[in-house]
Write an enzyme that holds these catalytic residues in place. Structure first.
Site, PDB file in Angstrom:
ATOM      1  N   ASP A 103      44.524  74.727 -72.207  1.00 23.16           N
ATOM      2  CA  ASP A 103      43.625  74.110 -71.242  1.00 23.16           C
ATOM      3  C   ASP A 103      44.404  73.497 -70.072  1.00 23.16           C
ATOM      4  OD1 ASP A 103      40.940  73.767 -70.913  1.00 23.16           O
ATOM      5  OD2 ASP A 103      40.816  71.884 -72.043  1.00 23.16           O
ATOM      6  N   GLU A 133      37.663  70.602 -65.201  1.00 17.93           N
ATOM      7  CA  GLU A 133      37.252  69.893 -66.404  1.00 17.93           C
ATOM      8  C   GLU A 133      38.261  68.822 -66.822  1.00 17.93           C
ATOM      9  OE1 GLU A 133      36.087  72.383 -69.663  1.00 17.93           O
ATOM     10  OE2 GLU A 133      35.074  70.705 -70.616  1.00 17.93           O
ATOM     11  N   ASP A 187      36.902  75.917 -64.790  1.00 16.08           N
ATOM     12  CA  ASP A 187      36.971  75.647 -66.225  1.00 16.08           C
ATOM     13  C   ASP A 187      38.216  76.375 -66.724  1.00 16.08           C
ATOM     14  OD1 ASP A 187      36.677  75.114 -68.866  1.00 16.08           O
ATOM     15  OD2 ASP A 187      34.530  75.521 -68.923  1.00 16.08           O
ATOM     16  N   ILE A 241      39.736  76.596 -69.645  1.00 16.10           N
ATOM     17  CA  ILE A 241      39.367  77.457 -70.791  1.00 16.10           C
ATOM     18  C   ILE A 241      37.940  77.134 -71.133  1.00 16.10           C
ATOM     19  CG2 ILE A 241      39.535  77.917 -73.231  1.00 16.10           C
ATOM     20  CD1 ILE A 241      42.206  78.116 -73.286  1.00 16.10           C
ATOM     21  N   ASP A 242      37.067  78.062 -70.849  1.00 20.30           N
ATOM     22  CA  ASP A 242      35.668  77.919 -71.225  1.00 20.30           C
ATOM     23  C   ASP A 242      35.522  78.621 -72.576  1.00 20.30           C
ATOM     24  OD1 ASP A 242      32.926  77.448 -71.008  1.00 20.30           O
ATOM     25  OD2 ASP A 242      32.593  79.369 -70.008  1.00 20.30           O
ATOM     26  N   THR A 253      36.293  77.004 -75.823  1.00 23.32           N
ATOM     27  CA  THR A 253      37.513  76.649 -76.570  1.00 23.32           C
ATOM     28  C   THR A 253      37.407  77.091 -78.033  1.00 23.32           C
ATOM     29  OG1 THR A 253      36.573  74.452 -76.882  1.00 23.32           O
ATOM     30  CG2 THR A 253      38.163  74.696 -75.120  1.00 23.32           C
ATOM     31  N   HIS A 261      25.026  73.777 -78.342  1.00 22.75           N
ATOM     32  CA  HIS A 261      25.075  74.052 -76.899  1.00 22.75           C
ATOM     33  C   HIS A 261      23.815  74.737 -76.396  1.00 22.75           C
ATOM     34  CE1 HIS A 261      29.793  74.065 -76.964  1.00 22.75           C
ATOM     35  NE2 HIS A 261      29.268  72.893 -77.243  1.00 22.75           N
ATOM     36  N   ASP A 305      30.852  75.342 -65.910  1.00 20.94           N
ATOM     37  CA  ASP A 305      30.389  76.235 -66.984  1.00 20.94           C
ATOM     38  C   ASP A 305      29.468  77.332 -66.448  1.00 20.94           C
ATOM     39  OD1 ASP A 305      31.675  75.169 -69.222  1.00 20.94           O
ATOM     40  OD2 ASP A 305      30.140  73.626 -69.503  1.00 20.94           O
TER      41      ASP A 305
HETATM   42  P1  AMP Z   1      29.430  78.010 -74.838  1.00 22.72           P
HETATM   43  O1  AMP Z   1      30.767  78.616 -75.042  1.00 22.72           O
HETATM   44  O2  AMP Z   1      28.484  78.865 -74.076  1.00 22.72           O
HETATM   45  O3  AMP Z   1      28.837  77.482 -76.114  1.00 22.72           O
HETATM   46  O4  AMP Z   1      29.632  76.782 -73.879  1.00 22.72           O
HETATM   47  C1  AMP Z   1      30.761  75.974 -73.896  1.00 22.72           C
HETATM   48  C2  AMP Z   1      30.471  74.804 -72.992  1.00 22.72           C
HETATM   49  O5  AMP Z   1      29.371  74.072 -73.501  1.00 22.72           O
HETATM   50  C3  AMP Z   1      31.575  73.797 -72.895  1.00 22.72           C
HETATM   51  O6  AMP Z   1      32.411  74.105 -71.802  1.00 22.72           O
HETATM   52  C4  AMP Z   1      30.842  72.475 -72.673  1.00 22.72           C
HETATM   53  O7  AMP Z   1      31.017  72.020 -71.337  1.00 22.72           O
HETATM   54  C5  AMP Z   1      29.380  72.823 -72.875  1.00 22.72           C
HETATM   55  N1  AMP Z   1      28.600  71.881 -73.678  1.00 22.72           N
HETATM   56  C6  AMP Z   1      29.006  70.826 -74.423  1.00 22.72           C
HETATM   57  N2  AMP Z   1      27.942  70.197 -74.987  1.00 22.72           N
HETATM   58  C7  AMP Z   1      26.831  70.859 -74.592  1.00 22.72           C
HETATM   59  C8  AMP Z   1      25.414  70.691 -74.828  1.00 22.72           C
HETATM   60  N3  AMP Z   1      24.939  69.711 -75.601  1.00 22.72           N
HETATM   61  N4  AMP Z   1      24.567  71.571 -74.238  1.00 22.72           N
HETATM   62  C9  AMP Z   1      25.030  72.572 -73.478  1.00 22.72           C
HETATM   63  N5  AMP Z   1      26.356  72.780 -73.216  1.00 22.72           N
HETATM   64  C10 AMP Z   1      27.240  71.942 -73.764  1.00 22.72           C
HETATM   65 MG    MG Z   2      33.398  75.193 -70.508  1.00 25.20          MG
END
Ligand code: AMP
Ligand code: MG
Length: 335
Positions: A47, A70, A130, A132-133, A135, A218, A272
């Site tokens: 990251d 981030e 971002d 590393i999106d 993680t 998420h 994101d």
């Molecule tokens: P994903 O890989 O699509 O599940 O998304 C990862 C991203 O979800 C991370 O970079 C976080 O910024 C974000 N994230 C963290 N908590 C939440 C939440 N409660 N709702 C939606 N996104 C979130």
């Molecule tokens: Mg992210």
């Protein structure tokens, strides 16, 4: 045709590609023991290393542009984290060793690059990153992304999205289409020309495929299943981490990406979504929030004016929004 943002696009693609190389190098060092211990330090190293490299590249090319990213280096500077900082420095030097002298790169320099990402106020022109999106996908050895976008007057103008798990870097300039190139090669001649990416033309619910987060924290999996049921979509969801979901919709492998709110008070982060949203839009798709409102990137670090995110190939958008309305998803008021 005059090409706008050509230099920005070139710099952004190279920046995410270089950062992806660092991420892969860190990933290759993860042993089963580290995974078994649930040790998150490789994510931290990748990251910060990724952010340092991208911020440095942007600082060289566009010294006046702020970056909303981030991470900041406060955690990394803690004395107890010196071993982590050493690792970040080692990886950044390894990547940079090919290009230029690395003697001058020290820990202070790396932290200073990382902290170029510390802007939070809105400006007319800024980058959002971002490093590393996804993680968790990175640790699992599945999908993750390095996501970089240039926002000008509140609109995403340039996007670059490295998806090592899809073996591709996707990029787009507003009004000029979306493209993909291999993640590995910096030499487009050797790798062949960029491939135009286009969303699917599917609109029969029985044939469409939707994707969503792996993490049920998420995106509300139950609500997504209700939307799918209402529309007559029968294929199981494609679950993947990161903005790779935008990429698979952009190149027509999936038709819909649902990100349905899990909590009334969560606001999506701009890094994101900015890169993925432009790539899908330029591939012919549609991106809004759950109420059908365009995403608004001019409120600082968060999409404060939006709830959730709905991405489709365009043809299915109204039907998905209709189902969401009927099911009253995203209507609870913030606590
Ligand atoms: P994903 O890989 O699509 O599940 O998304 C990862 C991203 O979800 C991370 O970079 C976080 O910024 C974000 N994230 C963290 N908590 C939440 C939440 N409660 N709702 C939606 N996104 C979130
Ligand atoms: Mg992210």
């Amino acid at each position: 045709m005059s090409r706008r943002y050509e230099w920005e696009r070139e710099v952004a693609v190279e920046a995410v590609r270089e950062a992806a190389r660092l991420c892969r190098a860190v990933r290759e060092e993860i042993s089963p023991e580290i995974l078994a211990k649930k040790d998150k330090s490789p994510v931290t190293v990748a990251d910060f290393g990724s952010q340092a490299l991208v911020a440095r590249t942007l600082a060289e090319a566009f010294p006046d542009d702020p970056i909303i990213a981030e991470e900041d280096s406060a955690e990394l500077r803690l004395p107890g984290n010196a071993p982590l900082l050493d690792q970040v420095l080692r990886h950044v030097r390894n990547i940079r060793a090919e290009g230029d002298s690395t003697d001058s790169i020290d820990a202070g320099q790396v932290c200073a690059w990382i902290d170029r990402g510390g802007t939070s106020a809105y400006r007319d022109r800024f980058w959002t990153l971002d490093p590393i999106d996804g993680t968790k996908g990175f640790l699992r050895g599945e999908q993750y992304a390095v996501a970089l976008a240039l926002i000008v007057e509140g609109q995403v103008a340039v996007a670059a999205l490295a998806c090592p798990g899809l073996d591709a870097v996707f990029y787009a300039v507003r009004d000029e289409g979306a493209f993909g190139v291999p993640v590995e090669s910096g030499d487009d001649d050797a790798a062949g020309p960029p491939v135009h990416v286009r969303v699917s033309g599917r609109d029969d619910p029985a044939a469409v495929r939707f994707c969503e987060s792996v993490e049920s924290g998420h995106s509300a999996h139950g609500d997504a299943a209700s939307v799918a049921g209402r529309l007559g979509m029968t294929a199981p969801p494609l679950r993947m981490d990161s903005q790779a979901k935008y990429a698979v919709v952009a190149r027509g492998e999936a038709d819909i990406y649902l990100r349905l709110p899990t909590r009334a008070d969560y606001r999506e982060k701009i890094w994101d979504h900015a890169a993925g949203a432009l790539i899908v839009a330029e591939a012919g798709g549609t991106v809004t929030d759950v109420h059908g409102k365009p995403l608004e990137f001019h409120h600082g670090r968060e999409l404060i004016a939006n709830r959730g995110v709905i991405v489709t190939n365009g043809r299915l958008h109204d039907r998905v929004l209709g189902a969401i309305r009927e099911l009253r998803i995203g209507e609870e008021s913030p606590v």
